[in-house]
Write an enzyme that holds these catalytic residues in place. Structure first.
Site, PDB file in Angstrom:
ATOM      1  N   SER A 161       0.830  -1.217   0.000  1.00  0.00           N
ATOM      2  CA  SER A 161       0.000   0.000   0.000  1.00  0.00           C
ATOM      3  C   SER A 161       0.861   1.264   0.000  1.00  0.00           C
ATOM      4  O   SER A 161       0.482   2.276  -0.614  1.00  0.00           O
ATOM      5  CB  SER A 161      -0.990   0.002   1.171  1.00  0.00           C
ATOM      6  OG  SER A 161      -0.338   0.193   2.399  1.00  0.00           O
ATOM      7  N   ASN A 162       2.010   1.230   0.652  1.00  0.00           N
ATOM      8  CA  ASN A 162       2.913   2.394   0.567  1.00  0.00           C
ATOM      9  C   ASN A 162       3.463   2.536  -0.852  1.00  0.00           C
ATOM     10  O   ASN A 162       3.578   3.648  -1.373  1.00  0.00           O
ATOM     11  CB  ASN A 162       4.052   2.279   1.579  1.00  0.00           C
ATOM     12  CG  ASN A 162       3.610   2.735   2.957  1.00  0.00           C
ATOM     13  OD1 ASN A 162       3.408   3.923   3.184  1.00  0.00           O
ATOM     14  ND2 ASN A 162       3.441   1.785   3.874  1.00  0.00           N
TER      15      ASN A 162
ATOM     16  N   ARG B 214      22.776 -14.531   2.336  1.00  0.00           N
ATOM     17  CA  ARG B 214      22.099 -13.234   2.208  1.00  0.00           C
ATOM     18  C   ARG B 214      22.804 -12.316   1.223  1.00  0.00           C
ATOM     19  O   ARG B 214      22.182 -11.539   0.509  1.00  0.00           O
ATOM     20  CB  ARG B 214      22.008 -12.543   3.582  1.00  0.00           C
ATOM     21  CG  ARG B 214      20.975 -13.210   4.471  1.00  0.00           C
ATOM     22  CD  ARG B 214      20.483 -12.271   5.545  1.00  0.00           C
ATOM     23  NE  ARG B 214      21.526 -11.894   6.473  1.00  0.00           N
ATOM     24  CZ  ARG B 214      21.495 -10.815   7.239  1.00  0.00           C
ATOM     25  NH1 ARG B 214      20.484  -9.989   7.167  1.00  0.00           N
ATOM     26  NH2 ARG B 214      22.466 -10.556   8.081  1.00  0.00           N
TER      27      ARG B 214
ATOM     28  N   MET C 246      10.579  -7.029   3.951  1.00  0.00           N
ATOM     29  CA  MET C 246      10.758  -7.693   5.233  1.00  0.00           C
ATOM     30  C   MET C 246      12.033  -8.543   5.319  1.00  0.00           C
ATOM     31  O   MET C 246      12.026  -9.616   5.920  1.00  0.00           O
ATOM     32  CB  MET C 246       9.522  -8.563   5.543  1.00  0.00           C
ATOM     33  CG  MET C 246       8.224  -7.786   5.606  1.00  0.00           C
ATOM     34  SD  MET C 246       8.253  -6.430   6.823  1.00  0.00           S
ATOM     35  CE  MET C 246       8.131  -7.383   8.334  1.00  0.00           C
TER      36      MET C 246
ATOM     37  N   LEU D 285      18.899  -6.190   5.867  1.00  0.00           N
ATOM     38  CA  LEU D 285      19.934  -5.997   4.846  1.00  0.00           C
ATOM     39  C   LEU D 285      21.320  -6.079   5.467  1.00  0.00           C
ATOM     40  O   LEU D 285      21.536  -5.627   6.596  1.00  0.00           O
ATOM     41  CB  LEU D 285      19.728  -4.633   4.176  1.00  0.00           C
ATOM     42  CG  LEU D 285      18.393  -4.510   3.436  1.00  0.00           C
ATOM     43  CD1 LEU D 285      18.101  -3.065   3.066  1.00  0.00           C
ATOM     44  CD2 LEU D 285      18.388  -5.396   2.184  1.00  0.00           C
TER      45      LEU D 285
ATOM     46  N   HIS E 292       8.841   3.449   8.450  1.00  0.00           N
ATOM     47  CA  HIS E 292       8.707   2.631   9.659  1.00  0.00           C
ATOM     48  C   HIS E 292       7.480   3.100  10.439  1.00  0.00           C
ATOM     49  O   HIS E 292       7.301   4.315  10.632  1.00  0.00           O
ATOM     50  CB  HIS E 292       9.979   2.769  10.513  1.00  0.00           C
ATOM     51  CG  HIS E 292       9.917   1.937  11.748  1.00  0.00           C
ATOM     52  ND1 HIS E 292      10.136   0.578  11.734  1.00  0.00           N
ATOM     53  CD2 HIS E 292       9.616   2.259  13.029  1.00  0.00           C
ATOM     54  CE1 HIS E 292       9.995   0.099  12.961  1.00  0.00           C
ATOM     55  NE2 HIS E 292       9.672   1.098  13.768  1.00  0.00           N
TER      56      HIS E 292
ATOM     57  N   ASP F 142      22.585   0.790  11.284  1.00  0.00           N
ATOM     58  CA  ASP F 142      21.857   0.721  12.540  1.00  0.00           C
ATOM     59  C   ASP F 142      20.361   0.577  12.207  1.00  0.00           C
ATOM     60  O   ASP F 142      19.740   1.516  11.718  1.00  0.00           O
ATOM     61  CB  ASP F 142      22.159   2.052  13.264  1.00  0.00           C
ATOM     62  CG  ASP F 142      21.387   2.193  14.542  1.00  0.00           C
ATOM     63  OD1 ASP F 142      20.906   1.177  15.040  1.00  0.00           O
ATOM     64  OD2 ASP F 142      21.281   3.346  15.017  1.00  0.00           O
TER      65      ASP F 142
ATOM     66  N   ASP G 149      16.620   0.741  11.619  1.00  0.00           N
ATOM     67  CA  ASP G 149      15.629   1.781  11.939  1.00  0.00           C
ATOM     68  C   ASP G 149      16.270   2.983  12.630  1.00  0.00           C
ATOM     69  O   ASP G 149      15.587   3.733  13.342  1.00  0.00           O
ATOM     70  CB  ASP G 149      14.491   1.214  12.818  1.00  0.00           C
ATOM     71  CG  ASP G 149      13.701   0.111  12.112  1.00  0.00           C
ATOM     72  OD1 ASP G 149      13.614   0.152  10.875  1.00  0.00           O
ATOM     73  OD2 ASP G 149      13.187  -0.786  12.794  1.00  0.00           O
TER      74      ASP G 149
ATOM     75  N   GLU H 154       1.287   7.053   6.916  1.00  0.00           N
ATOM     76  CA  GLU H 154       2.397   6.586   6.071  1.00  0.00           C
ATOM     77  C   GLU H 154       2.173   6.980   4.618  1.00  0.00           C
ATOM     78  O   GLU H 154       3.085   7.461   3.933  1.00  0.00           O
ATOM     79  CB  GLU H 154       2.531   5.061   6.176  1.00  0.00           C
ATOM     80  CG  GLU H 154       2.881   4.577   7.573  1.00  0.00           C
ATOM     81  CD  GLU H 154       3.051   3.068   7.626  1.00  0.00           C
ATOM     82  OE1 GLU H 154       3.571   2.474   6.669  1.00  0.00           O
ATOM     83  OE2 GLU H 154       2.664   2.469   8.649  1.00  0.00           O
TER      84      GLU H 154
HETATM   85  C1  GRF Z   1       3.998  -0.582   6.681  1.00  0.00           C
HETATM   86  O1  GRF Z   1       3.360  -0.428   7.908  1.00  0.00           O
HETATM   87  C2  GRF Z   1       5.420  -0.076   6.754  1.00  0.00           C
HETATM   88  O2  GRF Z   1       5.565   0.994   7.611  1.00  0.00           O
HETATM   89  C3  GRF Z   1       6.150  -1.276   7.295  1.00  0.00           C
HETATM   90  O3  GRF Z   1       5.545  -2.376   6.670  1.00  0.00           O
HETATM   91  C4  GRF Z   1       4.195  -2.053   6.317  1.00  0.00           C
HETATM   92  C5  GRF Z   1       4.069  -2.284   4.855  1.00  0.00           C
HETATM   93  O4  GRF Z   1       2.743  -2.095   4.416  1.00  0.00           O
HETATM   94  N1  GRF Z   1       7.566  -1.149   7.046  1.00  0.00           N
HETATM   95  P1  GRF Z   1       2.435  -1.969   2.872  1.00  0.00           P
HETATM   96  O5  GRF Z   1       2.983  -3.224   2.207  1.00  0.00           O
HETATM   97  O6  GRF Z   1       3.099  -0.741   2.366  1.00  0.00           O
HETATM   98  O7  GRF Z   1       0.938  -1.904   2.773  1.00  0.00           O
END
Ligand code: GRF
Length: 217
Positions: A15-16, A68, A93, A96, A112, A146, A148, A177
């Protein structure tokens, strides 16, 4: 002026990513989305990106076992191939490695779901509720080794309501967001110095001092 060629890295619903794609649909927006890359073949966001006519790629981490760096080298190669200038992590997710972070240092943003430096890591909304904070929100920051912990570019805040659950809070923070990530990317891609100094308060609605106070009275 050439627009900043931007890749969005996702793992899920995206969604972001969708909010960034929508913003970048405006030709005047300083970033263009030149690649959407997922580490999960089943990520819902891939179809959204394809429907928007964007180039997508899947680099499945599972295919690399525990290696990785090999996984990240494959991502890096794809980014180079697409001549990417800037990477936006959006619900990506995978942790890195320092190698990848160093390669994209100063050119990689993340969103975040908390007001950093509070509540780094996972389950931010449940932890914010457990801590009893009255104001919560989201942060866009540069990625550093570091986790976040990189320089903050933008934040948006909202009050925690008396009956909030982690789910209701997550829903409202997600709307924050979607508001701050396109703004942060616009400012960053247009070369504004977003890191030092807080030169703009986003819609602090409460009063003339632009404070955000909760409870209000
Ligand atoms: C969001 O809450 C973002 O802040 C976190 O993971 C979530 C991802 O949501 N890092 P989407 O896939 O963007 O809907």
């Amino acid at each position: 002026m050439a627009r900043t060629r931007t890749a969005i890295l996702i793992s899920g619903r995206g969604s972001n990513m969708a909010a960034l794609i929508k913003a970048a649909a405006d030709p005047a927006y300083p970033a263009e989305i030149a690649l959407v890359l997922s580490n999960r073949p089943a990520a819902g966001g891939l179809a959204v990106a394809q429907n928007a006519g964007l180039t997508t790629a899947v680099i499945d981490h599972a295919a690399f076992g525990n290696d990785r760096e090999a996984f990240e080298r494959a991502i890096d190669a794809r980014l180079i191939e697409r001549r990417i200038d800037l990477v936006c992590l959006a619900g990506f997710m995978r942790l890195l490695t320092p190698w990848f972070v160093a390669r994209w240092e100063g050119r990689m943003l993340n969103i975040h779901p908390s007001l950093l430096p509070s509540f780094k890591g996972l389950d931010t909304h449940a932890r914010a509720l457990a801590a009893g904070v009255k104001i919560h929100g989201a942060t866009v920051h540069l990625v550093s080794v570091d986790m976040d912990g990189g320089p903050i570019i933008a934040q948006g805040a909202l009050p925690v309501l008396p009956n909030d659950s982690a789910e209701t809070l997550a829903r409202r923070v997600l709307a924050v967001e979607h508001r701050i990530y396109p703004t942060a990317l616009r400012r960053f891609a247009s070369g504004q110095n977003c890191v030092s100094g807080a030169d703009e308060v986003i819609d602090a609605e409460s009063n003339s001092d632009r404070m955000l106070v909760s409870p209000a009275s």
